[in-house]
Design a protein around this motif. Sequence first.
Motif, mmCIF file in Angstrom:
data_model
loop_
_atom_site.group_PDB
_atom_site.id
_atom_site.type_symbol
_atom_site.label_atom_id
_atom_site.label_comp_id
_atom_site.label_asym_id
_atom_site.label_seq_id
_atom_site.Cartn_x
_atom_site.Cartn_y
_atom_site.Cartn_z
ATOM 1 N N ALA A 266 -2.717 11.918 -8.350
ATOM 2 C CA ALA A 266 -3.049 11.285 -6.962
ATOM 3 C C ALA A 266 -3.984 9.972 -7.248
ATOM 4 C CB ALA A 266 -3.356 12.078 -5.934
ATOM 5 N N ASP A 267 -4.866 10.167 -8.217
ATOM 6 C CA ASP A 267 -5.875 9.013 -8.581
ATOM 7 C C ASP A 267 -5.621 8.166 -9.694
ATOM 8 O OD1 ASP A 267 -6.200 10.708 -10.366
ATOM 9 O OD2 ASP A 267 -8.506 11.083 -10.003
ATOM 10 N N GLN A 268 -4.326 8.294 -10.234
ATOM 11 C CA GLN A 268 -4.207 7.583 -11.509
ATOM 12 C C GLN A 268 -2.767 6.966 -11.412
ATOM 13 O OE1 GLN A 268 -4.432 9.761 -14.861
ATOM 14 N NE2 GLN A 268 -5.784 8.381 -16.014
ATOM 15 N N ALA A 269 -2.501 5.756 -12.105
ATOM 16 C CA ALA A 269 -1.249 5.419 -12.007
ATOM 17 C C ALA A 269 -1.291 4.587 -13.734
ATOM 18 C CB ALA A 269 -0.885 4.226 -11.105
ATOM 19 N N GLN B 157 -4.189 -7.676 -7.942
ATOM 20 C CA GLN B 157 -4.355 -8.361 -6.597
ATOM 21 C C GLN B 157 -3.173 -8.162 -5.600
ATOM 22 O OE1 GLN B 157 -3.935 -12.164 -8.457
ATOM 23 N NE2 GLN B 157 -6.234 -12.324 -8.576
ATOM 24 N N VAL B 158 -1.871 -7.771 -5.875
ATOM 25 C CA VAL B 158 -1.075 -7.446 -4.976
ATOM 26 C C VAL B 158 -0.017 -6.580 -5.682
ATOM 27 C CG1 VAL B 158 -1.244 -10.082 -4.048
ATOM 28 C CG2 VAL B 158 0.497 -9.395 -5.792
ATOM 29 N N VAL B 159 0.740 -5.811 -4.620
ATOM 30 C CA VAL B 159 1.720 -4.897 -4.802
ATOM 31 C C VAL B 159 3.278 -5.238 -4.189
ATOM 32 C CG1 VAL B 159 2.789 -2.563 -4.622
ATOM 33 C CG2 VAL B 159 0.200 -3.175 -5.026
ATOM 34 N N ARG B 160 4.252 -5.456 -5.216
ATOM 35 C CA ARG B 160 5.543 -5.628 -4.679
ATOM 36 C C ARG B 160 6.249 -4.736 -4.702
ATOM 37 N NH1 ARG B 160 10.791 -7.612 -5.818
ATOM 38 N NH2 ARG B 160 11.331 -9.329 -4.605
ATOM 39 N N SER B 161 6.695 -3.984 -3.540
ATOM 40 C CA SER B 161 7.599 -2.747 -3.368
ATOM 41 C C SER B 161 8.652 -2.718 -4.403
ATOM 42 C CB SER B 161 8.010 -2.673 -2.104
ATOM 43 O OG SER B 161 8.463 -1.515 -1.961
ATOM 44 N N GLY B 162 9.020 -1.789 -5.151
ATOM 45 C CA GLY B 162 10.124 -1.643 -5.857
ATOM 46 C C GLY B 162 11.476 -1.177 -5.007
ATOM 47 N N ARG B 163 11.190 -0.904 -3.743
ATOM 48 C CA ARG B 163 12.472 -0.507 -2.794
ATOM 49 C C ARG B 163 12.967 -1.645 -2.160
ATOM 50 N NH1 ARG B 163 12.473 5.152 -1.880
ATOM 51 N NH2 ARG B 163 10.637 6.317 -2.722
ATOM 52 N N ASP B 164 12.085 -2.501 -1.517
ATOM 53 C CA ASP B 164 12.618 -3.435 -0.723
ATOM 54 C C ASP B 164 11.881 -4.934 -0.971
ATOM 55 O OD1 ASP B 164 9.722 -3.300 0.398
ATOM 56 O OD2 ASP B 164 10.415 -2.564 2.171
ATOM 57 N N GLY B 165 11.187 -5.019 -1.831
ATOM 58 C CA GLY B 165 10.420 -6.355 -2.548
ATOM 59 C C GLY B 165 9.371 -6.609 -1.331
ATOM 60 N N ALA B 166 8.931 -6.226 -0.676
ATOM 61 C CA ALA B 166 7.795 -6.515 0.518
ATOM 62 C C ALA B 166 6.389 -6.387 -0.511
ATOM 63 C CB ALA B 166 7.662 -5.548 1.668
ATOM 64 N N VAL B 167 5.868 -7.316 -0.331
ATOM 65 C CA VAL B 167 4.244 -7.639 -0.922
ATOM 66 C C VAL B 167 3.183 -7.454 0.015
ATOM 67 C CG1 VAL B 167 3.144 -9.523 -2.123
ATOM 68 C CG2 VAL B 167 5.578 -9.331 -2.220
ATOM 69 N N ARG B 168 2.223 -6.581 -0.465
ATOM 70 C CA ARG B 168 0.979 -6.377 0.215
ATOM 71 C C ARG B 168 -0.020 -6.451 -0.766
ATOM 72 N NH1 ARG B 168 3.764 -1.672 -1.420
ATOM 73 N NH2 ARG B 168 2.415 0.072 -2.421
ATOM 74 N N PRO B 169 -1.263 -6.544 -0.294
ATOM 75 C CA PRO B 169 -2.495 -6.698 -1.017
ATOM 76 C C PRO B 169 -2.460 -5.410 -1.913
ATOM 77 C CG PRO B 169 -2.988 -7.190 1.303
ATOM 78 C CD PRO B 169 -1.783 -6.820 1.325
ATOM 79 N N ALA B 170 -3.339 -5.341 -2.997
ATOM 80 C CA ALA B 170 -3.093 -4.252 -3.885
ATOM 81 C C ALA B 170 -4.681 -3.380 -3.303
ATOM 82 C CB ALA B 170 -3.519 -4.517 -5.500
ATOM 83 N N ALA B 171 -4.477 -3.088 -2.052
ATOM 84 C CA ALA B 171 -5.891 -2.274 -1.672
ATOM 85 C C ALA B 171 -5.831 -0.613 -2.086
ATOM 86 C CB ALA B 171 -5.463 -2.040 -0.077
ATOM 87 N N GLY B 172 -7.074 -0.578 -2.682
ATOM 88 C CA GLY B 172 -7.474 0.783 -3.338
ATOM 89 C C GLY B 172 -6.967 1.000 -4.668
ATOM 90 N N LEU B 173 -6.615 -0.323 -5.452
ATOM 91 C CA LEU B 173 -6.154 -0.035 -6.674
ATOM 92 C C LEU B 173 -7.298 -0.917 -7.672
ATOM 93 C CD1 LEU B 173 -2.392 -1.267 -6.485
ATOM 94 C CD2 LEU B 173 -3.400 1.185 -6.303
ATOM 95 N N SER B 174 -7.601 -0.347 -8.796
ATOM 96 C CA SER B 174 -8.397 -1.101 -9.817
ATOM 97 C C SER B 174 -7.909 -0.675 -11.236
ATOM 98 C CB SER B 174 -9.976 -0.720 -9.312
ATOM 99 O OG SER B 174 -10.178 0.705 -9.538
ATOM 100 N N VAL C 21 -4.946 2.535 -14.150
ATOM 101 C CA VAL C 21 -5.174 1.891 -12.665
ATOM 102 C C VAL C 21 -5.791 3.195 -12.027
ATOM 103 C CG1 VAL C 21 -4.134 1.125 -10.512
ATOM 104 C CG2 VAL C 21 -3.414 0.392 -12.740
ATOM 105 N N ARG C 22 -6.776 2.946 -11.341
ATOM 106 C CA ARG C 22 -7.342 3.947 -10.420
ATOM 107 C C ARG C 22 -6.896 3.685 -8.965
ATOM 108 N NH1 ARG C 22 -12.695 3.225 -11.123
ATOM 109 N NH2 ARG C 22 -12.877 4.985 -12.807
ATOM 110 N N THR C 23 -6.323 4.774 -8.464
ATOM 111 C CA THR C 23 -5.889 4.611 -7.145
ATOM 112 C C THR C 23 -6.595 5.356 -6.153
ATOM 113 O OG1 THR C 23 -4.314 6.325 -7.291
ATOM 114 C CG2 THR C 23 -3.506 4.157 -7.820
ATOM 115 N N GLU C 24 -7.213 4.777 -5.194
ATOM 116 C CA GLU C 24 -8.144 5.633 -4.208
ATOM 117 C C GLU C 24 -7.370 6.223 -3.151
ATOM 118 O OE1 GLU C 24 -10.572 2.665 -2.379
ATOM 119 O OE2 GLU C 24 -11.582 2.047 -4.133
ATOM 120 N N PRO C 25 -7.695 7.225 -2.554
ATOM 121 C CA PRO C 25 -7.003 8.107 -1.605
ATOM 122 C C PRO C 25 -6.328 7.181 -0.438
ATOM 123 C CG PRO C 25 -9.118 9.172 -1.796
ATOM 124 C CD PRO C 25 -9.117 7.757 -2.484
ATOM 125 N N GLY C 26 -5.199 7.432 -0.362
ATOM 126 C CA GLY C 26 -4.385 6.555 0.821
ATOM 127 C C GLY C 26 -3.586 5.378 0.246
#
Length: 442
Positions: free
Chosen positions: A344-347, A366-383, A394-399
Amino acid sequence: MGVAYDATTTSIEEAPLAADRPVSGLADEPVDHRFKALPPDAEGLTVGALAAERRNLFTGGFTTPVLALSAESVEHNLALLETYAQRHGLAFAPHGKTSMSPQLFARQLEHGAWGITAAVPHQARVYRAYGIRRIFLANELVDAAALRWLAAELDADPEFRFVCYVDSVRGVELMDGALRAAGASRPVDVVVELGAGEGARTGVRTEAECAAVADAVAATGTLRLVGVAGYEAEVPDASGERVRDWLRRLVALAVGFDRAGRFAADEEIVISAGGSAWFDAVADVFAQIPELSAPVLKLLRSGAYVSHDDGRYRRLTPFNRVPEEGELQPAFRLWAQVVSRPSADQAFLNAGKRDAAYDLDLPEAQVVRSGRDGAVRPAAGLSVTGLSDQHTWVRTEPGAELEVGDWVGMGLSHPCTSFDKWQLIPLVAADGTVTDYIRTFF
């Protein structure tokens, strides 16, 4: 006929060259396994033919990881430094080691650059192969084989201008001996490099030693002293005040040499400094250069500006101190796919040290592009926490929303080590259309 650049215009003109390889010929190179991330189904096309297809970076068959260079940001940065140099009365020889891309050199020259700076002989050979008429080599050149090559280039092309550092009497002796052995008919223009202080990098440490080097140059028939130069970012514990103090020393050295008649007659006097961190200080101090016996070429050498970055140079750029002058835009984005989500906290992404600059800072999600539909969103919670040869940790925060197959776009730090990991880089418009491919030669 090859490509020659007239710094008094913004055009690229055809002219005979000693080394004849037009930039346009890069479009004829075949697309194949040598070039990372290019679409497998493009095998056999030329680079120009693939560019003409104007494929989309995300849906056009490119494999990951893939490094993209923003077409809009590159153009913005080129125009900004052109305007800055004009505003401050500076000539501009951007350091080509940053990109080692003849296409970008051509664009820099179109945007008013006087010439291109090099650090080592190989870089100068690449420049000449693609028709660069003015080269400033920011190093002392004592390699006999390279000096033989240089002598031949100067003899073959009377329009070729070459300037390099000298920083020792021994270096002058080696240059003179090699050029005499090569039968050079044209003298090599040199500038005395003033060191930035004790513990700094190269350069003569004292004004008295600078005079001794200048005397050694005068005693040769193969070298001409045309100016002074140095690199202000090497000033120990660099600050605006310390850097300006050193730049004033550099100017005073030039003034003293001029009064003593040390510079070659009938030549402009070259005074050069200016990396990517302190060119505002260079502009300030160079604006105060007094009138000398010949026109002064105030030569700035910043190179990282063409792509800028999301790390070191974002923090160090002089435009942070003078925001009214404009703002550079980071142009690189490295796209990689999530190939493992073990907890849950790692990718893990499929890019690593072979693909991303990491010598100064880790990449920044910085950003994530969905592998499902191509929607782009900020890379919130990723470092990004680390790099292996072929994986990004990549560390992934809860949520945080992230799944296998998603694309993650990362900003990079240090343009030089970003360019040199990729031989062919897609130039991408804001809508994802690949408009061209930037070839590098490291």
